[in-house]
Design a protein around this motif. Sequence first.
Motif, mmCIF file in Angstrom:
data_model
loop_
_atom_site.group_PDB
_atom_site.id
_atom_site.type_symbol
_atom_site.label_atom_id
_atom_site.label_comp_id
_atom_site.label_asym_id
_atom_site.label_seq_id
_atom_site.Cartn_x
_atom_site.Cartn_y
_atom_site.Cartn_z
ATOM 1 N N GLY A 41 0.818 -1.220 0.000
ATOM 2 C CA GLY A 41 0.000 0.000 0.000
ATOM 3 C C GLY A 41 0.843 1.258 0.000
ATOM 4 O O GLY A 41 0.564 2.206 -0.737
ATOM 5 N N VAL A 42 1.885 1.278 0.796
ATOM 6 C CA VAL A 42 2.776 2.447 0.845
ATOM 7 C C VAL A 42 3.484 2.615 -0.496
ATOM 8 O O VAL A 42 3.554 3.721 -1.038
ATOM 9 N N ALA A 43 4.013 1.534 -1.041
ATOM 10 C CA ALA A 43 4.724 1.626 -2.316
ATOM 11 C C ALA A 43 3.791 2.048 -3.446
ATOM 12 O O ALA A 43 4.155 2.864 -4.294
ATOM 13 N N ALA A 44 2.601 1.511 -3.459
ATOM 14 C CA ALA A 44 1.680 1.801 -4.559
ATOM 15 C C ALA A 44 1.161 3.229 -4.520
ATOM 16 O O ALA A 44 1.114 3.900 -5.553
ATOM 17 N N TYR A 45 0.783 3.696 -3.348
ATOM 18 C CA TYR A 45 0.115 4.990 -3.290
ATOM 19 C C TYR A 45 1.017 6.130 -2.855
ATOM 20 O O TYR A 45 1.034 7.191 -3.485
ATOM 21 N N TYR A 46 1.797 5.960 -1.806
ATOM 22 C CA TYR A 46 2.623 7.059 -1.323
ATOM 23 C C TYR A 46 3.899 7.225 -2.140
ATOM 24 O O TYR A 46 4.443 8.323 -2.234
ATOM 25 N N GLN A 47 4.403 6.152 -2.719
ATOM 26 C CA GLN A 47 5.573 6.258 -3.591
ATOM 27 C C GLN A 47 5.160 6.305 -5.061
ATOM 28 O O GLN A 47 6.008 6.280 -5.945
ATOM 29 N N HIS A 48 3.871 6.323 -5.314
ATOM 30 C CA HIS A 48 3.275 6.524 -6.641
ATOM 31 C C HIS A 48 3.663 5.452 -7.655
ATOM 32 O O HIS A 48 3.659 5.708 -8.857
ATOM 33 N N LEU A 49 3.996 4.252 -7.196
ATOM 34 C CA LEU A 49 4.354 3.189 -8.138
ATOM 35 C C LEU A 49 3.141 2.708 -8.934
ATOM 36 O O LEU A 49 3.296 2.122 -10.004
ATOM 37 N N ARG A 50 1.966 2.968 -8.431
ATOM 38 C CA ARG A 50 0.768 2.529 -9.135
ATOM 39 C C ARG A 50 0.633 3.230 -10.483
ATOM 40 O O ARG A 50 0.092 2.682 -11.434
ATOM 41 N N TRP A 51 1.130 4.459 -10.566
ATOM 42 C CA TRP A 51 0.983 5.239 -11.787
ATOM 43 C C TRP A 51 2.264 5.283 -12.605
ATOM 44 O O TRP A 51 2.302 5.933 -13.630
ATOM 45 N N GLU A 52 3.301 4.602 -12.171
ATOM 46 C CA GLU A 52 4.563 4.561 -12.916
ATOM 47 C C GLU A 52 4.503 3.457 -13.964
ATOM 48 O O GLU A 52 3.681 2.546 -13.887
#
Length: 88
Positions: A50-61
Amino acid sequence: MNWKGYTVIYVVLFAFATAQAVVEFAGLVESAYWLAFGVIMVLSVVKAVGVAAYYQHLRWEPRSVTYLVLGGTVAAMALTFAAAYSIL
């Protein structure tokens, strides 16, 4: 992502952290160590994703960046397990 989305993710992370503390302080660690260990590890992985996907913006990379981070994470975990195994 708007503030509402960040707030929802924060509340979910807070709930999972609270669940981990409840598992630890409920006495499950002494009586059913591996069950408590498994629950805490699953919650930790969900929180990390969850932290990687949303706070580190990996979901949109691009997926290549996500795979690069995933490869580094797997390598770090392998080194951690190897170090822990060598201590035993």
